[in-house]
Design a protein around this motif. Structure first.
Motif, PDB file in Angstrom:
ATOM      1  N   ALA A 148     -10.662  -5.742   3.001  1.00  0.00           N
ATOM      2  CA  ALA A 148     -12.047  -5.275   3.052  1.00  0.00           C
ATOM      3  C   ALA A 148     -12.387  -4.756   4.450  1.00  0.00           C
ATOM      4  O   ALA A 148     -13.079  -3.743   4.596  1.00  0.00           O
ATOM      5  CB  ALA A 148     -12.996  -6.400   2.660  1.00  0.00           C
ATOM      6  N   ARG A 149     -11.897  -5.434   5.482  1.00  0.00           N
ATOM      7  CA  ARG A 149     -12.152  -4.996   6.854  1.00  0.00           C
ATOM      8  C   ARG A 149     -11.505  -3.656   7.124  1.00  0.00           C
ATOM      9  O   ARG A 149     -12.090  -2.777   7.765  1.00  0.00           O
ATOM     10  CB  ARG A 149     -11.631  -6.046   7.849  1.00  0.00           C
ATOM     11  N   GLU A 150     -10.275  -3.449   6.630  1.00  0.00           N
ATOM     12  CA  GLU A 150      -9.590  -2.169   6.826  1.00  0.00           C
ATOM     13  C   GLU A 150     -10.339  -1.038   6.127  1.00  0.00           C
ATOM     14  O   GLU A 150     -10.440   0.065   6.668  1.00  0.00           O
ATOM     15  CB  GLU A 150      -8.151  -2.271   6.318  1.00  0.00           C
ATOM     16  N   ILE A 151     -10.876  -1.307   4.955  1.00  0.00           N
ATOM     17  CA  ILE A 151     -11.656  -0.293   4.246  1.00  0.00           C
ATOM     18  C   ILE A 151     -12.931   0.037   5.014  1.00  0.00           C
ATOM     19  O   ILE A 151     -13.330   1.203   5.134  1.00  0.00           O
ATOM     20  CB  ILE A 151     -11.971  -0.762   2.813  1.00  0.00           C
ATOM     21  N   ASP A 152     -13.584  -1.001   5.590  1.00  0.00           N
ATOM     22  CA  ASP A 152     -14.770  -0.760   6.422  1.00  0.00           C
ATOM     23  C   ASP A 152     -14.438   0.178   7.577  1.00  0.00           C
ATOM     24  O   ASP A 152     -15.189   1.118   7.883  1.00  0.00           O
ATOM     25  CB  ASP A 152     -15.301  -2.078   6.988  1.00  0.00           C
ATOM     26  N   ILE A 153     -13.318  -0.086   8.217  1.00  0.00           N
ATOM     27  CA  ILE A 153     -12.904   0.729   9.367  1.00  0.00           C
ATOM     28  C   ILE A 153     -12.575   2.147   8.909  1.00  0.00           C
ATOM     29  O   ILE A 153     -12.961   3.128   9.562  1.00  0.00           O
ATOM     30  CB  ILE A 153     -11.700   0.075  10.079  1.00  0.00           C
ATOM     31  N   LEU A 154     -11.895   2.285   7.781  1.00  0.00           N
ATOM     32  CA  LEU A 154     -11.553   3.611   7.268  1.00  0.00           C
ATOM     33  C   LEU A 154     -12.799   4.420   6.954  1.00  0.00           C
ATOM     34  O   LEU A 154     -12.844   5.630   7.203  1.00  0.00           O
ATOM     35  CB  LEU A 154     -10.696   3.480   6.004  1.00  0.00           C
ATOM     36  N   SER A 173     -13.819  -6.147  18.799  1.00  0.00           N
ATOM     37  CA  SER A 173     -13.425  -5.555  20.072  1.00  0.00           C
ATOM     38  C   SER A 173     -12.677  -4.253  19.796  1.00  0.00           C
ATOM     39  O   SER A 173     -12.071  -4.093  18.726  1.00  0.00           O
ATOM     40  CB  SER A 173     -12.507  -6.504  20.846  1.00  0.00           C
ATOM     41  N   PRO A 174     -12.695  -3.295  20.734  1.00  0.00           N
ATOM     42  CA  PRO A 174     -11.935  -2.057  20.536  1.00  0.00           C
ATOM     43  C   PRO A 174     -10.453  -2.308  20.292  1.00  0.00           C
ATOM     44  O   PRO A 174      -9.816  -1.599  19.508  1.00  0.00           O
ATOM     45  CB  PRO A 174     -12.164  -1.287  21.845  1.00  0.00           C
ATOM     46  N   GLU A 175      -9.891  -3.328  20.935  1.00  0.00           N
ATOM     47  CA  GLU A 175      -8.476  -3.646  20.733  1.00  0.00           C
ATOM     48  C   GLU A 175      -8.210  -4.118  19.307  1.00  0.00           C
ATOM     49  O   GLU A 175      -7.169  -3.805  18.722  1.00  0.00           O
ATOM     50  CB  GLU A 175      -8.024  -4.712  21.743  1.00  0.00           C
ATOM     51  N   THR A 176      -9.166  -4.871  18.758  1.00  0.00           N
ATOM     52  CA  THR A 176      -9.015  -5.318  17.372  1.00  0.00           C
ATOM     53  C   THR A 176      -9.049  -4.133  16.417  1.00  0.00           C
ATOM     54  O   THR A 176      -8.276  -4.063  15.451  1.00  0.00           O
ATOM     55  CB  THR A 176     -10.121  -6.317  17.000  1.00  0.00           C
ATOM     56  N   VAL A 177      -9.936  -3.181  16.700  1.00  0.00           N
ATOM     57  CA  VAL A 177      -9.997  -1.977  15.873  1.00  0.00           C
ATOM     58  C   VAL A 177      -8.676  -1.228  15.944  1.00  0.00           C
ATOM     59  O   VAL A 177      -8.142  -0.774  14.920  1.00  0.00           O
ATOM     60  CB  VAL A 177     -11.163  -1.069  16.314  1.00  0.00           C
ATOM     61  N   LYS A 178      -8.123  -1.091  17.141  1.00  0.00           N
ATOM     62  CA  LYS A 178      -6.821  -0.412  17.300  1.00  0.00           C
ATOM     63  C   LYS A 178      -5.748  -1.105  16.479  1.00  0.00           C
ATOM     64  O   LYS A 178      -4.912  -0.459  15.841  1.00  0.00           O
ATOM     65  CB  LYS A 178      -6.412  -0.385  18.773  1.00  0.00           C
ATOM     66  N   GLY A 179      -5.762  -2.428  16.499  1.00  0.00           N
ATOM     67  CA  GLY A 179      -4.784  -3.192  15.739  1.00  0.00           C
ATOM     68  C   GLY A 179      -4.912  -2.960  14.240  1.00  0.00           C
ATOM     69  O   GLY A 179      -3.913  -2.780  13.530  1.00  0.00           O
ATOM     70  N   HIS A 180      -6.151  -2.943  13.758  1.00  0.00           N
ATOM     71  CA  HIS A 180      -6.380  -2.661  12.343  1.00  0.00           C
ATOM     72  C   HIS A 180      -5.904  -1.261  11.980  1.00  0.00           C
ATOM     73  O   HIS A 180      -5.318  -1.054  10.908  1.00  0.00           O
ATOM     74  CB  HIS A 180      -7.870  -2.799  12.015  1.00  0.00           C
ATOM     75  N   LEU A 181      -6.178  -0.292  12.850  1.00  0.00           N
ATOM     76  CA  LEU A 181      -5.753   1.080  12.567  1.00  0.00           C
ATOM     77  C   LEU A 181      -4.235   1.189  12.474  1.00  0.00           C
ATOM     78  O   LEU A 181      -3.710   1.917  11.623  1.00  0.00           O
ATOM     79  CB  LEU A 181      -6.297   2.035  13.636  1.00  0.00           C
ATOM     80  N   LYS A 182      -3.526   0.473  13.316  1.00  0.00           N
ATOM     81  CA  LYS A 182      -2.057   0.469  13.239  1.00  0.00           C
ATOM     82  C   LYS A 182      -1.587  -0.018  11.880  1.00  0.00           C
ATOM     83  O   LYS A 182      -0.681   0.550  11.268  1.00  0.00           O
ATOM     84  CB  LYS A 182      -1.469  -0.434  14.336  1.00  0.00           C
ATOM     85  N   GLN A 183      -2.226  -1.093  11.426  1.00  0.00           N
ATOM     86  CA  GLN A 183      -1.869  -1.636  10.118  1.00  0.00           C
ATOM     87  C   GLN A 183      -2.209  -0.647   9.002  1.00  0.00           C
ATOM     88  O   GLN A 183      -1.443  -0.472   8.054  1.00  0.00           O
ATOM     89  CB  GLN A 183      -2.613  -2.955   9.883  1.00  0.00           C
ATOM     90  N   ILE A 184      -3.360  -0.009   9.113  1.00  0.00           N
ATOM     91  CA  ILE A 184      -3.775   0.976   8.106  1.00  0.00           C
ATOM     92  C   ILE A 184      -2.781   2.131   8.043  1.00  0.00           C
ATOM     93  O   ILE A 184      -2.373   2.560   6.963  1.00  0.00           O
ATOM     94  CB  ILE A 184      -5.194   1.494   8.429  1.00  0.00           C
ATOM     95  N   THR A 201      -9.317   8.940   1.240  1.00  0.00           N
ATOM     96  CA  THR A 201     -10.350   9.585   0.433  1.00  0.00           C
ATOM     97  C   THR A 201      -9.776  10.111  -0.870  1.00  0.00           C
ATOM     98  O   THR A 201     -10.328   9.892  -1.952  1.00  0.00           O
ATOM     99  CB  THR A 201     -10.994  10.745   1.210  1.00  0.00           C
ATOM    100  N   ARG A 202      -8.645  10.828  -0.789  1.00  0.00           N
ATOM    101  CA  ARG A 202      -8.037  11.417  -1.975  1.00  0.00           C
ATOM    102  C   ARG A 202      -7.638  10.356  -2.987  1.00  0.00           C
ATOM    103  O   ARG A 202      -7.756  10.552  -4.201  1.00  0.00           O
ATOM    104  CB  ARG A 202      -6.802  12.229  -1.560  1.00  0.00           C
ATOM    105  N   LYS A 203      -7.178   9.207  -2.509  1.00  0.00           N
ATOM    106  CA  LYS A 203      -6.720   8.148  -3.398  1.00  0.00           C
ATOM    107  C   LYS A 203      -7.830   7.203  -3.830  1.00  0.00           C
ATOM    108  O   LYS A 203      -7.601   6.264  -4.573  1.00  0.00           O
ATOM    109  CB  LYS A 203      -5.598   7.355  -2.720  1.00  0.00           C
ATOM    110  N   GLY A 204      -9.049   7.456  -3.351  1.00  0.00           N
ATOM    111  CA  GLY A 204     -10.169   6.673  -3.810  1.00  0.00           C
ATOM    112  C   GLY A 204     -10.382   5.355  -3.097  1.00  0.00           C
ATOM    113  O   GLY A 204     -11.159   4.515  -3.554  1.00  0.00           O
ATOM    114  N   PHE A 205      -9.719   5.155  -1.946  1.00  0.00           N
ATOM    115  CA  PHE A 205      -9.915   3.916  -1.198  1.00  0.00           C
ATOM    116  C   PHE A 205     -11.297   3.868  -0.567  1.00  0.00           C
ATOM    117  O   PHE A 205     -11.893   2.818  -0.404  1.00  0.00           O
ATOM    118  CB  PHE A 205      -8.874   3.780  -0.083  1.00  0.00           C
ATOM    119  N   ILE A 206     -11.791   5.048  -0.183  1.00  0.00           N
ATOM    120  CA  ILE A 206     -13.105   5.134   0.451  1.00  0.00           C
ATOM    121  C   ILE A 206     -13.885   6.259  -0.189  1.00  0.00           C
ATOM    122  O   ILE A 206     -13.316   7.134  -0.836  1.00  0.00           O
ATOM    123  CB  ILE A 206     -13.001   5.362   1.986  1.00  0.00           C
TER     124      ILE A 206
END
Length: 212
Positions: A148-154, A173-184, A201-206
């Motif tokens: 859910a957090r990754e979808i929020d960030i996306l 924190s900005p570092e936490t966001v960077k970490g999530h983006l790496k995982q995404i 977007t194309r796959k309907g995640f967001i």
């Protein structure tokens, strides 16, 4: 863009008739103007340096420098440059190359009359666009692994938000966001923010609102 000033656009296409058609569509908009035209990739790079337009509309197949190489040169000159590819090639490999080079969108020329203006407005607002005809990697297998957090960030990435703004809005924190983006990126099989937003977007995640 400064309020009340028109969006300044550079059109790069080696086909004069097509270029004239693109210019005509742009010039019909009260809030847009064409500040330069280029008939080859090298001229596009040179005119970008001279004019510093808000948007570059870039063909891919051009003499001197091809469009992808021209995008790389432009983005090396200005990392925040916004380039929208206009092409006849509905090719996912070409699209991936253009996006890796720094393009903010990849739109087929068949959409010029109907969707070009909306695409320009989208990429200027930080919302990537890609023509529906372009196939993107199949990432359905990763759908259940997005948190859910990754979808929020996306969602915020797709809306054009930078890491600091995302961190503030989600109390991270900005570092936490960077970490999530790496995982995404790893889960979606992409290499950057633009590709992540397009695939998600194309796959309907967001639910990105697009002009196209």
């Amino acid at each position: 863009m400064i309020e009340n000033l028109p969006l300044r656009i550079l059109v790069a296409d080696d086909h004069a008739i097509l270029r004239e058609g693109i210019v005509a569509v742009v010039e019909r908009q009260q809030d847009m103007c064409v500040v330069a035209e280029a008939s080859d990739g090298a001229a596009a790079v040179r005119m970008f340096a001279e004019q510093r337009p808000d948007i570059v509309l870039m063909d891919l197949q051009m003499p001197q420098l091809d469009g992808i190489t021209a995008i790389e040169h432009i983005r090396a000159e200005a990392s925040n440059a916004t380039v929208l590819v206009l092409t006849t090639y509905a090719d996912k490999v070409q699209a991936a190359r253009a996006l890796r080079a720094g393009a903010a969108g990849y739109v087929l020329k068949s959409c010029i009359r109907k969707d070009l203006v909306g695409a320009i407005r989208s990429v200027r607002a930080g919302r990537p666009v890609i023509s529906p005809e372009i196939r993107v990697p199949d990432v359905d297998a990763g759908r259940g692994r997005l948190t859910a957090r990754e979808i929020d960030i996306l969602e915020l990435v797709a809306a054009g938000q930078q890491n600091k703004c995302i961190a503030w809005q989600l109390s991270l924190s900005p570092e936490t966001v960077k970490g999530h983006l790496k995982q995404i990126f790893a889960k979606l099989g992409v290499e950057d923010r633009t590709q992540a937003a397009i695939v998600a977007t194309r796959k309907g995640f967001i639910g990105l609102r697009r002009q196209l």
